[in-house]
Design a protein around this motif. Structure first.
Motif, PDB file in Angstrom:
ATOM      1  N   MET A   1       0.809  -1.308  -0.050  1.00  0.00           N
ATOM      2  CA  MET A   1       0.109   0.104   0.099  1.00  0.00           C
ATOM      3  C   MET A   1       0.829   1.522  -0.090  1.00  0.00           C
ATOM      4  SD  MET A   1      -3.015  -0.858  -0.186  1.00  0.00           S
ATOM      5  CE  MET A   1      -4.187   0.403   0.505  1.00  0.00           C
ATOM      6  N   GLY A   2       2.136   1.119   0.427  1.00  0.00           N
ATOM      7  CA  GLY A   2       2.719   2.371   0.602  1.00  0.00           C
ATOM      8  C   GLY A   2       3.990   2.569  -0.440  1.00  0.00           C
ATOM      9  N   GLU A   3       4.336   1.802  -1.238  1.00  0.00           N
ATOM     10  CA  GLU A   3       5.588   1.737  -2.145  1.00  0.00           C
ATOM     11  C   GLU A   3       5.350   2.912  -2.856  1.00  0.00           C
ATOM     12  OE1 GLU A   3       8.018  -1.175  -5.016  1.00  0.00           O
ATOM     13  OE2 GLU A   3       5.906  -1.520  -4.669  1.00  0.00           O
ATOM     14  N   ASN A   4       4.270   3.427  -3.312  1.00  0.00           N
ATOM     15  CA  ASN A   4       4.603   4.761  -4.315  1.00  0.00           C
ATOM     16  C   ASN A   4       3.859   6.027  -3.313  1.00  0.00           C
ATOM     17  OD1 ASN A   4       4.831   3.388  -6.661  1.00  0.00           O
ATOM     18  ND2 ASN A   4       2.712   2.861  -6.687  1.00  0.00           N
ATOM     19  N   LYS A   5       4.181   5.749  -2.021  1.00  0.00           N
ATOM     20  CA  LYS A   5       3.879   6.878  -0.896  1.00  0.00           C
ATOM     21  C   LYS A   5       5.250   7.603  -0.676  1.00  0.00           C
ATOM     22  CE  LYS A   5      -0.638   5.540   0.115  1.00  0.00           C
ATOM     23  NZ  LYS A   5      -0.932   4.886  -1.060  1.00  0.00           N
ATOM     24  N   PRO A   6       5.074   8.687  -0.214  1.00  0.00           N
ATOM     25  CA  PRO A   6       6.031   9.602   0.246  1.00  0.00           C
ATOM     26  C   PRO A   6       6.837   8.966   1.348  1.00  0.00           C
ATOM     27  CG  PRO A   6       4.247  11.195   0.099  1.00  0.00           C
ATOM     28  CD  PRO A   6       3.606   9.704  -0.140  1.00  0.00           C
ATOM     29  N   HIS A   7       8.178   8.984   1.169  1.00  0.00           N
ATOM     30  CA  HIS A   7       9.079   8.538   2.457  1.00  0.00           C
ATOM     31  C   HIS A   7       8.908   7.146   2.516  1.00  0.00           C
ATOM     32  CE1 HIS A   7       9.264  12.681   3.100  1.00  0.00           C
ATOM     33  NE2 HIS A   7       8.107  12.775   3.448  1.00  0.00           N
ATOM     34  N   TYR A   8       8.492   6.158   1.584  1.00  0.00           N
ATOM     35  CA  TYR A   8       8.412   4.819   1.574  1.00  0.00           C
ATOM     36  C   TYR A   8       9.646   4.010   2.139  1.00  0.00           C
ATOM     37  CZ  TYR A   8       8.611  -0.013   0.099  1.00  0.00           C
ATOM     38  OH  TYR A   8       8.620  -1.533  -0.050  1.00  0.00           O
ATOM     39  N   GLU A   9      10.819   4.271   1.597  1.00  0.00           N
ATOM     40  CA  GLU A   9      11.901   3.662   2.011  1.00  0.00           C
ATOM     41  C   GLU A   9      12.280   4.143   3.233  1.00  0.00           C
ATOM     42  OE1 GLU A   9      15.072   4.625  -0.883  1.00  0.00           O
ATOM     43  OE2 GLU A   9      14.188   3.371  -2.390  1.00  0.00           O
ATOM     44  N   GLU A  10      12.247   5.454   3.612  1.00  0.00           N
ATOM     45  CA  GLU A  10      12.474   5.865   5.220  1.00  0.00           C
ATOM     46  C   GLU A  10      11.616   4.989   6.050  1.00  0.00           C
ATOM     47  OE1 GLU A  10      12.238   7.678   2.594  1.00  0.00           O
ATOM     48  OE2 GLU A  10      13.663   9.172   2.438  1.00  0.00           O
ATOM     49  N   VAL A  11      10.222   4.923   5.641  1.00  0.00           N
ATOM     50  CA  VAL A  11       9.432   4.267   6.681  1.00  0.00           C
ATOM     51  C   VAL A  11       9.864   2.916   6.833  1.00  0.00           C
ATOM     52  CG1 VAL A  11       7.249   3.012   6.681  1.00  0.00           C
ATOM     53  CG2 VAL A  11       7.240   5.694   6.004  1.00  0.00           C
ATOM     54  N   ALA A  12      10.156   2.175   5.678  1.00  0.00           N
ATOM     55  CA  ALA A  12      10.610   0.762   5.985  1.00  0.00           C
ATOM     56  C   ALA A  12      11.997   0.583   6.803  1.00  0.00           C
ATOM     57  CB  ALA A  12      10.872   0.210   4.264  1.00  0.00           C
ATOM     58  N   ARG A  13      12.964   1.497   6.655  1.00  0.00           N
ATOM     59  CA  ARG A  13      14.018   1.492   7.257  1.00  0.00           C
ATOM     60  C   ARG A  13      13.721   1.775   8.826  1.00  0.00           C
ATOM     61  NH1 ARG A  13      16.950   4.081   2.808  1.00  0.00           N
ATOM     62  NH2 ARG A  13      16.081   6.000   3.414  1.00  0.00           N
ATOM     63  N   ALA A  14      12.829   2.894   9.112  1.00  0.00           N
ATOM     64  CA  ALA A  14      12.602   2.906  10.318  1.00  0.00           C
ATOM     65  C   ALA A  14      11.927   1.628  11.111  1.00  0.00           C
ATOM     66  CB  ALA A  14      11.411   4.137  10.634  1.00  0.00           C
ATOM     67  N   LEU A  15      10.871   0.927  10.466  1.00  0.00           N
ATOM     68  CA  LEU A  15      10.371  -0.165  10.912  1.00  0.00           C
ATOM     69  C   LEU A  15      11.340  -1.551  11.382  1.00  0.00           C
ATOM     70  CD1 LEU A  15       7.820  -1.962  11.350  1.00  0.00           C
ATOM     71  CD2 LEU A  15       8.125  -2.750   8.843  1.00  0.00           C
ATOM     72  N   PHE A  16      12.617  -1.522  10.432  1.00  0.00           N
ATOM     73  CA  PHE A  16      13.245  -2.616  10.876  1.00  0.00           C
ATOM     74  C   PHE A  16      14.572  -2.229  11.799  1.00  0.00           C
ATOM     75  CE2 PHE A  16      11.460  -4.548   6.822  1.00  0.00           C
ATOM     76  CZ  PHE A  16      10.908  -5.582   7.251  1.00  0.00           C
ATOM     77  N   SER A  17      14.519  -0.959  12.025  1.00  0.00           N
ATOM     78  CA  SER A  17      15.491  -0.418  12.805  1.00  0.00           C
ATOM     79  C   SER A  17      14.981  -0.314  14.403  1.00  0.00           C
ATOM     80  CB  SER A  17      16.167   0.967  12.262  1.00  0.00           C
ATOM     81  OG  SER A  17      14.943   2.051  12.299  1.00  0.00           O
ATOM     82  N   GLY A  18      13.626  -0.508  14.229  1.00  0.00           N
ATOM     83  CA  GLY A  18      12.890  -0.276  15.536  1.00  0.00           C
ATOM     84  C   GLY A  18      12.619   1.161  16.042  1.00  0.00           C
ATOM     85  N   ASP A  19      12.660   1.997  15.123  1.00  0.00           N
ATOM     86  CA  ASP A  19      12.710   3.490  15.447  1.00  0.00           C
ATOM     87  C   ASP A  19      11.189   3.942  15.257  1.00  0.00           C
ATOM     88  OD1 ASP A  19      12.780   6.363  15.861  1.00  0.00           O
ATOM     89  OD2 ASP A  19      14.690   6.076  14.791  1.00  0.00           O
ATOM     90  N   ALA A  20      10.184   3.876  16.584  1.00  0.00           N
ATOM     91  CA  ALA A  20       9.051   4.177  16.494  1.00  0.00           C
ATOM     92  C   ALA A  20       8.674   5.458  16.260  1.00  0.00           C
ATOM     93  CB  ALA A  20       8.105   3.764  17.737  1.00  0.00           C
TER      94      ALA A  20
ATOM     95  N   ARG B   1      10.327   7.764  14.358  1.00  0.00           N
ATOM     96  CA  ARG B   1      10.742   7.954  12.863  1.00  0.00           C
ATOM     97  C   ARG B   1       9.474   7.301  12.012  1.00  0.00           C
ATOM     98  NH1 ARG B   1      15.300  10.473  11.002  1.00  0.00           N
ATOM     99  NH2 ARG B   1      16.824  10.896  12.433  1.00  0.00           N
ATOM    100  N   PHE B   2       9.263   6.248  12.414  1.00  0.00           N
ATOM    101  CA  PHE B   2       8.141   5.656  11.603  1.00  0.00           C
ATOM    102  C   PHE B   2       7.003   6.281  11.630  1.00  0.00           C
ATOM    103  CE2 PHE B   2       4.528   2.433  10.964  1.00  0.00           C
ATOM    104  CZ  PHE B   2       4.845   1.767  10.027  1.00  0.00           C
ATOM    105  N   ARG B   3       6.266   6.934  12.930  1.00  0.00           N
ATOM    106  CA  ARG B   3       5.232   7.880  12.805  1.00  0.00           C
ATOM    107  C   ARG B   3       5.390   9.172  11.999  1.00  0.00           C
ATOM    108  NH1 ARG B   3       1.473   6.635  16.494  1.00  0.00           N
ATOM    109  NH2 ARG B   3       0.653   8.751  16.339  1.00  0.00           N
ATOM    110  N   ALA B   4       6.614   9.779  12.097  1.00  0.00           N
ATOM    111  CA  ALA B   4       6.985  10.867  11.531  1.00  0.00           C
ATOM    112  C   ALA B   4       6.877  10.626   9.879  1.00  0.00           C
ATOM    113  CB  ALA B   4       8.371  11.387  11.718  1.00  0.00           C
ATOM    114  N   TRP B   5       7.506   9.518   9.400  1.00  0.00           N
ATOM    115  CA  TRP B   5       7.570   9.651   8.105  1.00  0.00           C
ATOM    116  C   TRP B   5       6.289   8.769   7.275  1.00  0.00           C
ATOM    117  CZ3 TRP B   5      11.103  12.129   6.009  1.00  0.00           C
ATOM    118  CH2 TRP B   5      12.555  11.959   6.483  1.00  0.00           C
ATOM    119  N   THR B   6       5.098   8.424   8.264  1.00  0.00           N
ATOM    120  CA  THR B   6       4.009   8.041   7.676  1.00  0.00           C
ATOM    121  C   THR B   6       2.870   9.297   7.956  1.00  0.00           C
ATOM    122  OG1 THR B   6       3.428   6.901   9.864  1.00  0.00           O
ATOM    123  CG2 THR B   6       4.541   5.595   8.143  1.00  0.00           C
TER     124      THR B   6
END
Length: 206
Positions: free
Chosen positions: A150-169, A171-176
């Motif tokens: 659902m988010g591959e074409n959304k803004p900051h998709y790669e940043e969201v994925a990196r925040a998810l796997f680095s456990g950075d809640a 940044r995950f909230r900020a990028w989404t």
């Protein structure tokens, strides 16, 4: 609609959640949406895995429901019950083939209760030891499957994925934050369990 992370299944029409709950309920709502809007883009997700499932929406609602698999996406597993000995309790034990090296069998044979008991104890100990890691990994994988769909074409998709796997809640909230509300909220709910350990550790340290 407010998508809940504990929903068994959830359907989106574009970026809007149109139904969540049991599979037949969700598929019925999705089919009704397609009947009203032929150009609607519908995706149905398994709430346990976060992944999309394939649904054949051709025909009537009844025909669509009749074609539904019992457990979409679940691999078929053939289970062979272990033969019961005299007085053996029904423990739900199943027999499977296990391949080990000779030294492994020798070690297991020396353990109290024999190989089967020793293997069960080892598995239970490993499950307990890795409980938090497994929960976090499952949450990350489920959230990523949804985000990738659902988010591959959304803004900051790669940043969201990196925040998810680095456990950075944070940044995950900020990028989404700029994502459509239903997509954003469901992604955050799926990912929430993957951030729990970090939050707990911070609270203990404080």
């Amino acid at each position: 609609m407010n998508p809940g992370s504990d929903a068994a299944y959830i359907a989106f029409a574009g970026d809007r959640c149109i139904a969540s709950g049991e599979l037949r309920q969700v598929i019925t709502a999705a089919k009704e949406t397609l009947d009203r809007r032929k150009d609607a883009s519908i995706l149905v997700f398994d709430g346990r895995t976060g992944g999309p499932i394939d649904i054949d929406f051709r025909g009537s609602v009844g025909e669509v429901l009749a074609r539904l698999p019992e457990i979409p996406g679940a691999p078929a597993v053939e289970v062979f019950p272990a033969p019961r000995g005299p007085g053996r309790p029904k423990l739900g034990v199943v027999a499977r083939e296990v391949t080990l090296l000779p030294r492994h069998w020798e070690w297991l044979a020396r353990q109290s209760g024999g190989a089967s008991v020793a293997l069960r104890k080892l598995v239970d100990e490993a499950r307990r030891a890795n409980k938090d890691k497994d929960r976090i990994r499952h949450a990350q994988e489920a959230a990523y499957r949804f985000v990738a769909a659902m988010g591959e074409n959304k803004p900051h998709y790669e940043e969201v994925a990196r925040a998810l796997f680095s456990g950075d809640a944070e940044r995950f909230r900020a990028w989404t934050a700029s994502w459509p509300a239903d997509v954003r909220d469901y992604a955050r709910r799926l990912a929430a369990a993957s951030f729990e350990r970090a939050v707990t550790h911070e609270n203990v340290a404080g």
